[in-house]
Design a protein around this motif. Structure first.
Motif, PDB file in Angstrom:
ATOM      1  N   LYS A 140      41.942  40.309  30.356  1.00  0.00           N
ATOM      2  CA  LYS A 140      42.748  40.322  31.581  1.00  0.00           C
ATOM      3  C   LYS A 140      41.857  40.215  32.814  1.00  0.00           C
ATOM      4  O   LYS A 140      41.732  41.152  33.601  1.00  0.00           O
ATOM      5  N   VAL A 141      41.181  39.094  32.933  1.00  0.00           N
ATOM      6  CA  VAL A 141      40.335  38.867  34.110  1.00  0.00           C
ATOM      7  C   VAL A 141      40.523  37.441  34.606  1.00  0.00           C
ATOM      8  O   VAL A 141      40.821  36.541  33.827  1.00  0.00           O
ATOM      9  N   THR A 142      40.311  37.261  35.874  1.00  0.00           N
ATOM     10  CA  THR A 142      40.379  35.920  36.456  1.00  0.00           C
ATOM     11  C   THR A 142      38.962  35.486  36.818  1.00  0.00           C
ATOM     12  O   THR A 142      38.043  36.313  36.850  1.00  0.00           O
ATOM     13  N   ASP A 143      38.780  34.206  37.085  1.00  0.00           N
ATOM     14  CA  ASP A 143      37.461  33.721  37.506  1.00  0.00           C
ATOM     15  C   ASP A 143      37.037  34.397  38.806  1.00  0.00           C
ATOM     16  O   ASP A 143      35.871  34.709  39.008  1.00  0.00           O
ATOM     17  N   GLU A 144      38.026  34.624  39.661  1.00  0.00           N
ATOM     18  CA  GLU A 144      37.746  35.273  40.936  1.00  0.00           C
ATOM     19  C   GLU A 144      37.124  36.656  40.698  1.00  0.00           C
ATOM     20  O   GLU A 144      36.176  37.056  41.365  1.00  0.00           O
ATOM     21  N   MET A 145      37.679  37.385  39.702  1.00  0.00           N
ATOM     22  CA  MET A 145      37.162  38.724  39.409  1.00  0.00           C
ATOM     23  C   MET A 145      35.737  38.671  38.874  1.00  0.00           C
ATOM     24  O   MET A 145      34.964  39.610  39.033  1.00  0.00           O
ATOM     25  N   LYS A 146      35.410  37.555  38.190  1.00  0.00           N
ATOM     26  CA  LYS A 146      34.083  37.461  37.566  1.00  0.00           C
ATOM     27  C   LYS A 146      33.023  36.920  38.517  1.00  0.00           C
ATOM     28  O   LYS A 146      31.848  36.864  38.176  1.00  0.00           O
ATOM     29  N   LYS A 147      33.477  36.530  39.701  1.00  0.00           N
ATOM     30  CA  LYS A 147      32.593  35.844  40.648  1.00  0.00           C
ATOM     31  C   LYS A 147      31.273  36.588  40.884  1.00  0.00           C
ATOM     32  O   LYS A 147      30.205  35.986  40.845  1.00  0.00           O
ATOM     33  N   ASP A 148      31.358  37.873  41.116  1.00  0.00           N
ATOM     34  CA  ASP A 148      30.147  38.635  41.441  1.00  0.00           C
ATOM     35  C   ASP A 148      29.547  39.351  40.244  1.00  0.00           C
ATOM     36  O   ASP A 148      28.593  40.116  40.372  1.00  0.00           O
ATOM     37  N   LEU A 149      30.147  39.114  39.078  1.00  0.00           N
ATOM     38  CA  LEU A 149      29.694  39.821  37.888  1.00  0.00           C
ATOM     39  C   LEU A 149      28.520  39.062  37.277  1.00  0.00           C
ATOM     40  O   LEU A 149      28.666  37.940  36.817  1.00  0.00           O
ATOM     41  N   MET A 150      27.347  39.662  37.279  1.00  0.00           N
ATOM     42  CA  MET A 150      26.168  38.978  36.761  1.00  0.00           C
ATOM     43  C   MET A 150      25.966  39.270  35.278  1.00  0.00           C
ATOM     44  O   MET A 150      25.473  38.452  34.532  1.00  0.00           O
ATOM     45  N   VAL A 151      26.322  40.490  34.865  1.00  0.00           N
ATOM     46  CA  VAL A 151      26.262  40.860  33.457  1.00  0.00           C
ATOM     47  C   VAL A 151      27.534  41.646  33.174  1.00  0.00           C
ATOM     48  O   VAL A 151      27.864  42.563  33.915  1.00  0.00           O
ATOM     49  N   GLY A 152      28.252  41.248  32.126  1.00  0.00           N
ATOM     50  CA  GLY A 152      29.533  41.898  31.863  1.00  0.00           C
ATOM     51  C   GLY A 152      29.464  42.909  30.735  1.00  0.00           C
ATOM     52  O   GLY A 152      28.389  43.355  30.339  1.00  0.00           O
ATOM     53  N   ILE A 153      30.636  43.262  30.211  1.00  0.00           N
ATOM     54  CA  ILE A 153      30.745  44.255  29.140  1.00  0.00           C
ATOM     55  C   ILE A 153      29.906  43.816  27.938  1.00  0.00           C
ATOM     56  O   ILE A 153      29.805  42.639  27.651  1.00  0.00           O
ATOM     57  N   GLY A 154      29.330  44.774  27.262  1.00  0.00           N
ATOM     58  CA  GLY A 154      28.602  44.447  26.039  1.00  0.00           C
ATOM     59  C   GLY A 154      27.126  44.756  26.168  1.00  0.00           C
ATOM     60  O   GLY A 154      26.484  45.151  25.212  1.00  0.00           O
ATOM     61  N   GLU A 155      26.572  44.595  27.357  1.00  0.00           N
ATOM     62  CA  GLU A 155      25.180  44.990  27.559  1.00  0.00           C
ATOM     63  C   GLU A 155      25.140  46.508  27.806  1.00  0.00           C
ATOM     64  O   GLU A 155      26.164  47.167  27.815  1.00  0.00           O
ATOM     65  N   ASN A 156      23.945  47.033  28.032  1.00  0.00           N
ATOM     66  CA  ASN A 156      23.832  48.470  28.256  1.00  0.00           C
ATOM     67  C   ASN A 156      24.687  48.920  29.431  1.00  0.00           C
ATOM     68  O   ASN A 156      25.244  50.003  29.424  1.00  0.00           O
TER      69      ASN A 156
END
Lengths: 83, 767, 269
Positions: B76-92
């Motif tokens: 449940k995410v849009t591209d707009e929401m991911k714009k500033d996300l450099m590393v997402g869920i799954g990493e530390n």
């Protein structure tokens, strides 16, 4: 007044950060004979009159129930102080 | 290893002895999981392999009950929401771009059960663990926060837990030089044997310094550094202490992990120097599942292979077996991948900081994680099967049978709800509310934490959010708030989770920051109970829907299940940590009015309905039933946007959001912040909203805030509210002369009386 | 995304550039020693910089003072406060040099080095016997972090020369082992020789003898105090009150005067 000594040490399998830091400092002041340092606590419990078995029993209970945290520490000695 | 006391269970041995009895059940594996492991390997696992799979496939590491639901955070995410996300869920931890070349990483985690067993060390190592997660992203940790939940304040065991946990959080965090900038303290009988100790850490880095947990580059060295490995976290009696399993004589292993904040502080500085000189290719902290986790995750995220000699691990306890070494959760350790060319510099940095290290092996492209012991192969697995291919369960869930009855039990229809104070009694009610364990001053706790160290703290408890400066040149910084309302979540987990999200969002915006990212810590009971699983599923759905609506992504987090004693689960407690960005932290908005604001107008934004179910007032009267306040996230977004703009344009001198305790608590807080009173008229707003004065004061309707507005800004302030179509009302003025919260025509509460009640509660119980 | 403020906007806080643009101040080099476990070293360096001087990082393992004009031993938990707060750091090679320079007799033209020990730095200086007394656990046994009011009792040290004797300052206090103790003779001597530099007012936060918050050595060049002046140097990030004026939230910057005082004293010398 006679005193009862209660010594408490971190359990052998538990990390002792303080002992570790001291062990690493000793060589820096020229003392290199020691392979390990563990730091514990000594308590002195003063009683009136002669030390009785009941005093010692109470000191043991104090050691187990208050002076040590049984999860990480052991009471390693309960004895009458030799003055 | 001459002192070896056990018979080594090698891969070859496992092939030739397929029928050996293995303690998979004692290690927490289910029969079907054990069968899966055999299928994956095509043989029985060795003792060491069994150890690895059992810890990595545990609920804690594999999220096997929760991941089918957690997927929504990624979906449940849009591209707009991911714009500033450099590393997402799954990493530390997730990483967010905050501009000017700066990136911020933050994460919240639980350390609940250990903090009940040994509160000091449990809480301390909880702080240590989350801080290492942040370092392993390449960031310098800059602040911590701690949402804490304890049993009933007057229960005899609560003393033990509170003293230990608060001293542990302080003892560890203070020694690391990390300002503690906020959090929560809640008391509720549901946490009696299940206190919740959640810890958040935030770190900053330049974009180019981001580090990931992967092992790439065949021939690169795999190095374990930091503290030595002991038997920590294996359990009081280890079934793995005898590898041959024939003489079942469990040996003594520490039941509690002891933290060494000094070692961690040195580790932080040492890692930052490694990052500065670009000495490491990949890095991973050692937390749950220790070396099992670090090796399998590094290998499966990189070139796919790793060869490690376990006898190279520096030990604190020489009697540990290979399986135990793989499972050990000794604190203050990190694993790095370093090119041979960088080894000299790596060693130099270790020597400078007196950090011990050992080269365990190297990266390969074999696709296998191979671990040897004394020249014999004891582990030979595809690392992905350990790290990522754990079991997934679709646990059954269903709406609890009693949920309808709970929701039908409205506060307003209860005896206490019908017997509501009015007139002059309302003054006493405000004092009573502010003295309650959950709204009283938390200074007893927060004064045990260092909020000054690093010199960048612009806001901290008791303000709505903690604010730290990131860039000393420009004042760019971040605001953080953590919130949960478990009582709302109990009444309706979907709406309750949204309310927690809304509150965290509102808190960050009230401080003047633009909310940009979420981390969550989901504390629930047993997933094997369909009622609890329903609460979990609903709460996750609520959070994911809510984040989508607010346009703020979840960047990571943690799930803590089995928080229950017998059949009694805790209230569902989804803790939301919200991060916001401020271009200049010196423009932050304090949560109370200062003496210089005498004569400022006080405005209430938003409207109030009869929403007392699940409220603090209802808790005070021993009632929990009905439906939580309605959450309208579009309105929350609008309100947040207004508060940020008002702060930036200098329209408000102070602002405080309305949450637990409603308008009464917000006004009392704002007066007590700097000891400056206010004259408030309730009548007009009560009439506008069609509620009585009691409801106006104690209802917990969402989407509200109070603002202190300078006279010169009133026109602009009202224009903005009108333009945005947001309800507003001038409810009074700041009064620095009469030291009272004067509810005009109703009651006047002297600030001295209010302060005494508010600040006396925690010292009364905890000394 | 970094939107700048409209130029008409009045910034909420003062311009942070030092008010003295004296190049001679910038020429003053103040060493800041870092041990493993030191926490407030960057803050001490920032305070020197804001005051207009030049901070020089000093590493505990080194033995070169890099010809600094003064030294700050910053706060923190060196060696985790293990054994006794400050006890292990006191044995560091750099501290031998600090001891030598701080006790220089002046015959070779070298005046004794001004040294300021803050919090853990104060504990280290007492462990080195550069300052009398010692610190034990706070009487309430808890870590305490609070904005603390102090009375300035001695303005004859380079660190306090520009403060007002008898005046008050507010700086943060944050420690676990902050209770100052000394034997009766030492306490009497400190009082008689006017060597108490700072005293707690408005309540003793840790049980310190005679409300002592900071002391100096016989020659007045070495000062130690438990509270943190380096955390009250920058409006917006300091305590919410001041000893001399009404200040808004976190605008207290009374601590800065210790650092400007030192710089000017050195320039004037």
């Amino acid at each position: 007044m006679p005193r009862i000594i209660v010594d408490v040490m971190p359990k052998p399998e538990i990390l002792d950060p303080q002992g570790k830091a001291i062990a690493r400092e000793l060589p820096h002041i020229g003392l290199s004979s020691f392979t390990e340092v563990r730091q514990g606590k000594r308590f002195e419990l003063t009683v009136e009159g002669e030390v009785t078995e009941r005093h010692l029993e109470e000191a043991r209970r104090a050691g187990e129930e208050l002076l040590s945290n049984p999860v990480i520490e052991d009471v390693v000695n309960v004895s009458v102080a030799e003055d | 290893m001459s002192e070896q006391q056990f018979n080594l269970d090698t891969v070859d041995h496992a092939r030739t002895t397929p029928d050996t009895d293995l303690p998979w059940a004692e290690l927490g594996l289910k029969e079907n999981e054990f069968e899966d492991i055999k299928k994956i390997l095509g043989r029985r696992p060795t003792a060491a392999e069994l150890a690895m799979y059992s810890v990595m496939w545990s609920e804690h590491c594999s999220y096997k009950s929760s991941k089918v639901h957690l997927k929504q955070f990624g979906a449940k995410v849009t591209d707009e929401m991911k714009k500033d996300l450099m590393v997402g869920i799954g990493e530390n931890a997730g990483v967010t771009d905050i501009g000017n070349g700066w990136a911020v990483t933050f994460k919240i985690e639980s350390h609940n059960h250990p903090s009940y067993v040994e509160p000091y060390q449990g809480a301390a190592t909880g702080v240590g663990g989350i801080v290492r997660d942040i370092i392993s992203m390449g960031a310098r940790p800059v602040a911590v926060m701690d949402p804490l939940r304890f049993g009933a304040i007057d229960h005899p065991d609560t003393q033990r837990v509170v003293h230990g946990v608060v001293a542990g959080v302080g003892g560890y965090g203070n020694s690391l030089g990390l300002p503690n900038i906020g959090g929560e303290v809640e008391f509720d009988a549901c946490y009696q044997a299940n206190p919740l100790v959640n810890a958040l850490a935030v770190g900053v880095m330049r974009h180019e310094d981001i580090r990931l947990a992967n092992a790439s580059g065949v021939g690169n060295k795999v190095i374990l550094f930091g503290a030595r490995t002991g038997g920590d976290g294996i359990g009081g009696a280890s079934v793995l202490a005898s590898e041959s399993f024939d003489d079942a004589k469990p040996s003594k292993r520490p039941a509690v992990q002891v933290g060494d904040p000094f070692a961690e502080k040195v580790l932080i500085e040492c890692c930052l120097e490694l990052f500065k000189d670009s000495v490491v290719e990949g890095i991973q902290d050692l937390g749950a599942a220790g070396i099992s986790c670090a090796t399998s995750e590094l290998a499966s995220n990189g070139d796919g292979g790793m060869h490690v000699d376990l006898t190279k691990v520096l030990l604190r306890d020489s009697t540990l077996t290979p399986g135990e070494i793989l499972m050990s959760e000794s604190q203050e350790r990190m694993m790095a991948v370093v090119t041979p060319a960088n080894m000299a510099r790596f060693e130099e940095i270790m020597d400078k900081w007196d950090v011990e290290y050992s080269v365990l092996g190297e990266v390969t492209d074999s696709g296998r994680l191979v671990i040897e012991w004394d020249g014999e192969i004891i582990v030979d697995v595809d690392p992905k099967t350990v790290a990522h291919d754990g079991p997934t369960y679709e646990r059954p869930y269903s709406r609890p049978a009693g949920q309808d009855a709970t929701q039908a039990d409205r506060f307003s229809e209860s005896a206490a709800g019908r017997d509501r104070p009015a007139g002059a009694e309302l003054g006493k009610a405000v004092v009573e509310l502010m003295a309650s364990p959950n709204l009283c001053s938390k200074e007893w706790v927060t004064d045990q934490y260092d909020r000054y160290v690093q010199g960048n703290t612009a806001l901290s408890q008791p303000d709505d959010a903690g604010v730290v400066r990131v860039d000393e040149e420009t004042g760019l910084g971040v605001a953080l708030a953590t919130d949960a309302n478990p009582r709302y979540a109990y009444l309706d987990p979907y709406e309750g989770a949204k309310a927690s999200l809304a509150e965290a969002y509102r808190n960050v915006a009230t401080a003047g920051a633009r909310p940009v990212a979420v981390s969550d810590c989901l504390n629930f009971g047993s997933p094997e109970d369909p009622d609890v699983m329903w609460q979990f599923a609903e709460a996750v759905r609520g959070l994911a829907d809510g984040c989508m609506e607010l346009g703020v992504p979840v960047t990571g987090g943690n799930v803590s299940l089995y928080n229950q004693t017998g059949g009694q689960a805790i209230n569902p407690t989804p803790v939301v940590a919200m991060m916001g960005v401020m271009d200049d932290v010196t423009r932050r908005t304090p949560s109370g009015w200062a003496p210089t604001e005498d004569g400022n107008a006080i405005y209430l934004l938003g409207t109030t309905a009869d929403e007392l179910d699940g409220s603090e007032w209802a808790r005070l009267k021993g009632h929990l039933g009905g439906r939580p306040p309605r959450v309208d996230l579009a309105q929350e977004k609008l309100l947040g946007d207004m508060l940020v703009n008002m702060s930036r344009d200098g329209m408000i001198d102070a602002a405080h959001d309305l949450s637990q305790g409603g308008l009464a608590a917000a006004l009392a807080d704002a007066c007590l912040r700097f000891g400056v009173g206010a004259r408030i008229g309730l009548g007009e707003v009560a009439e506008r909203d069609g509620v009585d004065e009691f409801t106006l004061l104690f209802s917990e309707s969402q989407g509200r805030a109070v603002c202190s507005v300078p006279r010169t800004e009133e026109v602009r302030f009202k224009d903005m509210c009108t333009a945005r179509g947001y309800a507003f009302a001038r409810i009074g003025v700041v009064d620095a002369v009469n030291d009272a919260l004067d509810l005009q025509g109703v009651a006047s509460v002297p600030l001295a009386e209010l302060r005494e009640a508010w600040s006396g509660t925690l010292p009364k119980y905890f000394g | 995304m970094a939107e700048s403020l409209p130029s008409t906007e009045v910034p909420l806080i003062a311009d942070l550039t030092p008010d003295v643009s004296d190049e001679r101040l910038a020429g003053v080099r103040v060493g800041v020693v870092t041990f493993p476990g030191t926490l407030d070293d960057r803050d001490a360096a920032r305070a020197v910089r804001i005051a207009g001087g030049t901070p020089v990082p000093l590493w505990y393992k080194d033995s070169d003072l890099q010809s600094v004009d003064a030294v700050i031993i910053p706060g923190g938990f060196s060696y985790g406060d293990y054994l006794r707060a400050g006890s292990i750091a006191a044995k560091a090679p750099m501290m031998r040099e600090v001891h030598r320079a701080a006790t220089a007799d002046g015959t070779s033209g070298s005046a004794p080095l001004p040294v300021l020990g803050i919090c853990n730095g104060f504990q280290i200086l007492t462990e080195m016997h550069l300052l009398p007394g010692s610190m034990i656990k706070n009487d309430h046994l808890k870590f305490v972090c609070t904005d603390q009011r102090l009375r300035v009792e001695n303005t004859e040290t380079p660190w306090t020369a520009e403060l007002d004797r008898g005046g008050e300052i507010v700086v943060p206090l944050k420690n676990q082992d902050g209770q100052y103790v000394a034997d009766a003779r030492t306490l009497r001597q400190l009082e008689e020789e006017n060597r108490v530099v700072f005293r707690y007012v408005g309540g003793n936060p840790n049980g310190s003898r005679q409300d002592i918050a900071g002391v100096t050595n016989e020659r007045g060049n070495v000062v130690g105090l438990m509270p943190h002046p380096e955390h009250a140097v920058e409006p917006g990030f300091g305590p919410s009150s001041s000893g001399t004026e009404e200040v808004a939230m976190r605008y207290g910057s009374d601590g800065l005067r210790l650092f400007t005082s030192l710089l000017r004293q050195i320039v004037a010398a």
